[in-house]
Design a protein around this motif. Sequence first.
Motif, PDB file in Angstrom:
ATOM      1  N   LYS A 127       0.816  -1.221   0.000  1.00  0.00           N
ATOM      2  CA  LYS A 127       0.000   0.000   0.000  1.00  0.00           C
ATOM      3  C   LYS A 127       0.848   1.270   0.000  1.00  0.00           C
ATOM      4  CE  LYS A 127      -3.777  -2.345   0.141  1.00  0.00           C
ATOM      5  NZ  LYS A 127      -4.082  -2.910  -1.137  1.00  0.00           N
ATOM      6  N   SER A 128       1.930   1.263   0.722  1.00  0.00           N
ATOM      7  CA  SER A 128       2.770   2.448   0.853  1.00  0.00           C
ATOM      8  C   SER A 128       3.567   2.691  -0.434  1.00  0.00           C
ATOM      9  CB  SER A 128       3.739   2.269   2.027  1.00  0.00           C
ATOM     10  OG  SER A 128       4.825   3.136   1.931  1.00  0.00           O
ATOM     11  N   GLU A 129       3.439   3.902  -0.974  1.00  0.00           N
ATOM     12  CA  GLU A 129       4.183   4.232  -2.190  1.00  0.00           C
ATOM     13  C   GLU A 129       5.685   4.193  -1.949  1.00  0.00           C
ATOM     14  OE1 GLU A 129       2.778   7.889  -3.891  1.00  0.00           O
ATOM     15  OE2 GLU A 129       0.720   7.180  -3.925  1.00  0.00           O
ATOM     16  N   GLU A 130       6.107   4.623  -0.774  1.00  0.00           N
ATOM     17  CA  GLU A 130       7.531   4.609  -0.446  1.00  0.00           C
ATOM     18  C   GLU A 130       8.059   3.173  -0.417  1.00  0.00           C
ATOM     19  OE1 GLU A 130      10.358   5.794   3.293  1.00  0.00           O
ATOM     20  OE2 GLU A 130       8.691   7.135   2.832  1.00  0.00           O
ATOM     21  N   SER A 131       7.297   2.268   0.154  1.00  0.00           N
ATOM     22  CA  SER A 131       7.708   0.857   0.190  1.00  0.00           C
ATOM     23  C   SER A 131       7.732   0.265  -1.214  1.00  0.00           C
ATOM     24  CB  SER A 131       6.766   0.055   1.085  1.00  0.00           C
ATOM     25  OG  SER A 131       6.864   0.493   2.416  1.00  0.00           O
ATOM     26  N   GLN A 132       6.782   0.665  -2.048  1.00  0.00           N
ATOM     27  CA  GLN A 132       6.774   0.201  -3.433  1.00  0.00           C
ATOM     28  C   GLN A 132       8.046   0.647  -4.150  1.00  0.00           C
ATOM     29  OE1 GLN A 132       3.155   1.840  -5.071  1.00  0.00           O
ATOM     30  NE2 GLN A 132       1.936   0.068  -4.467  1.00  0.00           N
ATOM     31  N   GLN A 133       8.418   1.920  -3.955  1.00  0.00           N
ATOM     32  CA  GLN A 133       9.615   2.453  -4.593  1.00  0.00           C
ATOM     33  C   GLN A 133      10.868   1.736  -4.098  1.00  0.00           C
ATOM     34  OE1 GLN A 133       9.521   6.629  -3.785  1.00  0.00           O
ATOM     35  NE2 GLN A 133       7.920   7.048  -5.293  1.00  0.00           N
ATOM     36  N   LEU A 134      10.934   1.477  -2.796  1.00  0.00           N
ATOM     37  CA  LEU A 134      12.096   0.782  -2.236  1.00  0.00           C
ATOM     38  C   LEU A 134      12.225  -0.628  -2.808  1.00  0.00           C
ATOM     39  CD1 LEU A 134      11.966   1.911   1.501  1.00  0.00           C
ATOM     40  CD2 LEU A 134      13.688   2.517  -0.207  1.00  0.00           C
ATOM     41  N   LEU A 135      11.098  -1.309  -2.971  1.00  0.00           N
ATOM     42  CA  LEU A 135      11.117  -2.658  -3.538  1.00  0.00           C
ATOM     43  C   LEU A 135      11.680  -2.634  -4.957  1.00  0.00           C
ATOM     44  CD1 LEU A 135      10.362  -5.691  -3.347  1.00  0.00           C
ATOM     45  CD2 LEU A 135       8.142  -5.057  -4.319  1.00  0.00           C
ATOM     46  N   ILE A 136      11.199  -1.710  -5.762  1.00  0.00           N
ATOM     47  CA  ILE A 136      11.672  -1.617  -7.142  1.00  0.00           C
ATOM     48  C   ILE A 136      13.150  -1.211  -7.176  1.00  0.00           C
ATOM     49  CG2 ILE A 136      11.413  -0.359  -9.329  1.00  0.00           C
ATOM     50  CD1 ILE A 136       9.231  -2.479  -8.834  1.00  0.00           C
ATOM     51  N   GLN A 137      13.512  -0.214  -6.383  1.00  0.00           N
ATOM     52  CA  GLN A 137      14.906   0.247  -6.375  1.00  0.00           C
ATOM     53  C   GLN A 137      15.867  -0.853  -5.947  1.00  0.00           C
ATOM     54  OE1 GLN A 137      14.787   3.708  -3.885  1.00  0.00           O
ATOM     55  NE2 GLN A 137      13.920   5.017  -5.484  1.00  0.00           N
ATOM     56  N   SER A 138      15.450  -1.669  -4.987  1.00  0.00           N
ATOM     57  CA  SER A 138      16.335  -2.732  -4.509  1.00  0.00           C
ATOM     58  C   SER A 138      16.439  -3.892  -5.501  1.00  0.00           C
ATOM     59  CB  SER A 138      15.876  -3.242  -3.137  1.00  0.00           C
ATOM     60  OG  SER A 138      14.630  -3.890  -3.247  1.00  0.00           O
ATOM     61  N   ASN A 139      15.570  -3.901  -6.508  1.00  0.00           N
ATOM     62  CA  ASN A 139      15.588  -4.984  -7.497  1.00  0.00           C
ATOM     63  C   ASN A 139      15.843  -4.477  -8.918  1.00  0.00           C
ATOM     64  OD1 ASN A 139      14.737  -7.601  -6.032  1.00  0.00           O
ATOM     65  ND2 ASN A 139      13.355  -6.055  -5.231  1.00  0.00           N
ATOM     66  N   ILE A 140      16.298  -3.245  -9.064  1.00  0.00           N
ATOM     67  CA  ILE A 140      16.496  -2.644 -10.388  1.00  0.00           C
ATOM     68  C   ILE A 140      17.553  -3.378 -11.206  1.00  0.00           C
ATOM     69  CG2 ILE A 140      18.207  -0.886  -9.796  1.00  0.00           C
ATOM     70  CD1 ILE A 140      15.097  -0.329 -11.974  1.00  0.00           C
ATOM     71  N   ASP A 141      18.501  -4.006 -10.538  1.00  0.00           N
ATOM     72  CA  ASP A 141      19.561  -4.738 -11.231  1.00  0.00           C
ATOM     73  C   ASP A 141      18.993  -5.835 -12.136  1.00  0.00           C
ATOM     74  OD1 ASP A 141      22.392  -5.461 -11.679  1.00  0.00           O
ATOM     75  OD2 ASP A 141      21.821  -7.294 -10.630  1.00  0.00           O
TER      76      ASP A 141
END
Length: 195
Positions: A127-141
Motif C-alpha cells: 500500500k505504501s508508495e515509499e515501500s513500493q519504490q524501495l522494492l523496485i529500487q532494490s531490485n532494479i539490477d
Amino acid sequence: AKQAFERALSLQKELNLRVDIARTLNNLSIIAANVGDKIKALDLVQEAIATLSLKELSDDDFYPNPPESSILAFSLMKDFLQNKGAFLREIAGETSEDDQKNQFLEASYLSFDLSITLVESLRSRIKSEESQQLLIQSNIDMYQQIIAILYELGKRTKNSEFHEKAFFFAEKSRARSFLDQLQEQAARASLQLPK
C-alpha cells in the motif's frame, strides 16, 4: 558455515520445513558460487526453487521455473530466481559451445523474467508508495541483467524477438522509474514538503 548449513538442512528435511530448507539450500548455493563451483551452486538454487514450488518441476525442461500460481513464498522465490539467473549467465559466459551457451542464456532470461513478475506482484500488494519504490529500487539490477541477456541472445541467434524483448524491458524499467518519480512529486506537492 557450510557444515552448519548442511547440519541444519538435515534437521529441516526431517521436520519437512520447506521454507527453511529452501533458504538453507540457497545459502549453500551462495557458498558454492563463492568457491567457484557454479554448477553446484546452480543445482542447489534449483533445488531451493523446487522446494518452494507447490507443483513438481518438469524434468524435460532445462533448469525449469515453477508457474507463478504454484509458488509458496514470492519474496524468497524472487531472490532465488535472481541467484539462479546470475549463475546461469556466469556459466554461459564460461561455456564455449554455442548451442549450450544459448541454452544457459535463455534459462537465465526466463529466471529473471519470472523474478521481475514476482517483484511486480509483490509491489501491487504493498500500500505504501515509499515501500513500493524501495522494492523496485532494490531490485532494479534485474532489469539491467535481463536487458543485457536478451541483447546478447539477439546478437548470438540473429533473432530480433530477443532485441524487441530487451527494448520492452528497457522501456518498462524507465517507465517504472518515471512513474515512481511522479508519485513522489505528487506526494510532496500534496503535503507541501520541501524538495
